[in-house]
Design a protein around this motif. Structure first.
Motif, PDB file in Angstrom:
ATOM      1  N   UNK A 273       5.300  -3.494  -0.621  1.00 58.83           N
ATOM      2  CA  UNK A 273       5.163  -3.027  -1.890  1.00 58.83           C
ATOM      3  C   UNK A 273       4.922  -1.477  -1.966  1.00 58.83           C
ATOM      4  N   UNK A 274       5.573  -0.952  -3.060  1.00 63.17           N
ATOM      5  CA  UNK A 274       5.601   0.701  -2.661  1.00 63.17           C
ATOM      6  C   UNK A 274       4.369   1.249  -3.253  1.00 63.17           C
ATOM      7  N   UNK A 275       3.370   0.540  -3.648  1.00 59.12           N
ATOM      8  CA  UNK A 275       2.003   0.929  -4.306  1.00 59.12           C
ATOM      9  C   UNK A 275       1.353   2.096  -3.361  1.00 59.12           C
ATOM     10  N   UNK A 276       1.087   1.768  -2.128  1.00 62.94           N
ATOM     11  CA  UNK A 276       0.395   2.858  -1.236  1.00 62.94           C
ATOM     12  C   UNK A 276       1.325   4.144  -1.187  1.00 62.94           C
ATOM     13  N   UNK A 277       2.601   3.936  -1.156  1.00 66.56           N
ATOM     14  CA  UNK A 277       3.543   5.278  -1.080  1.00 66.56           C
ATOM     15  C   UNK A 277       3.423   5.799  -2.414  1.00 66.56           C
ATOM     16  N   UNK A 278       3.424   5.216  -3.465  1.00 65.90           N
ATOM     17  CA  UNK A 278       3.167   5.783  -4.832  1.00 65.90           C
ATOM     18  C   UNK A 278       1.807   6.695  -5.025  1.00 65.90           C
ATOM     19  N   UNK A 279       0.909   5.645  -4.400  1.00 65.92           N
ATOM     20  CA  UNK A 279      -0.410   6.719  -4.434  1.00 65.92           C
ATOM     21  C   UNK A 279      -0.508   7.985  -3.565  1.00 65.92           C
TER      22      UNK A 279
END
Length: 169
Positions: free
Chosen positions: A87-93
């Motif tokens: 997922x790109x979630x951690x990178x988004x944060x």
């Protein structure tokens, strides 16, 4: 702003030298998103802003870099520490935390570009061992105040025009 972005060259130093010779002076910065598998003093990687990937042993390369280029804030990482294959979630944060306009990463060997919130995320694919496509790829990013254009090229420098992305800024 004009930037060359390459990733996952996995020891193929000749292509990095070729890209540098072709684009140096035409772009504001050359960026390598990790897994070069080269030492920091290797002439092929000199001149690149480079991060450390999961296959890199060179401790001189940082895991993350925030680079300012012509008023744009670019977050550069390999991606393995942010689980980008899931997922790109951690990178988004992390991008939000850094106030990034652009996020450049590799690791998955899958090329792609998308806008998440106010940041443009780019994986240039792998210049050595692509996944999802047969072409070995890198990207050129051109941005002004209104838009960003991302163009993908194969290792012979042929533009893959069907993959071009244009984003409003």
């Amino acid at each position: 702003m004009k930037v060359l972005v390459v990733s996952d060259s996995h020891g193929w130093s000749e292509i990095l030298t070729e890209l540098k010779q072709r684009y140096e002076g035409e772009v504001d910065v050359l960026i390598h998103c990790g897994d070069s598998e080269l030492s920091a003093d290797n002439p092929a990687i000199e001149g690149y802003v480079a991060v450390r990937g999961n296959c890199d042993t060179e401790e001189e390369f940082p895991y993350d870099i925030v680079e300012g280029v012509k008023g744009k804030r670019i977050f550069i990482t390999h991606g393995h520490r942010y689980n980008v294959k899931m997922s790109l979630m951690k990178l988004t944060y992390k991008a939000q935390e850094n106030g990034s306009d652009f996020v450049f990463f590799g690791h998955s060997h899958l090329l792609g570009a998308e806008k998440i919130n106010d940041a443009i995320f780019l994986n240039p694919g792998s210049i050595a061992m692509p996944r999802g496509r047969r072409e070995k790829t890198y990207a050129l990013v051109e941005a002004d105040e209104q838009q960003a254009v991302i163009r993908f090229f194969d290792e012979t420098h042929r533009e893959l025009t069907e993959l071009q992305c244009v984003f409003s800024l």
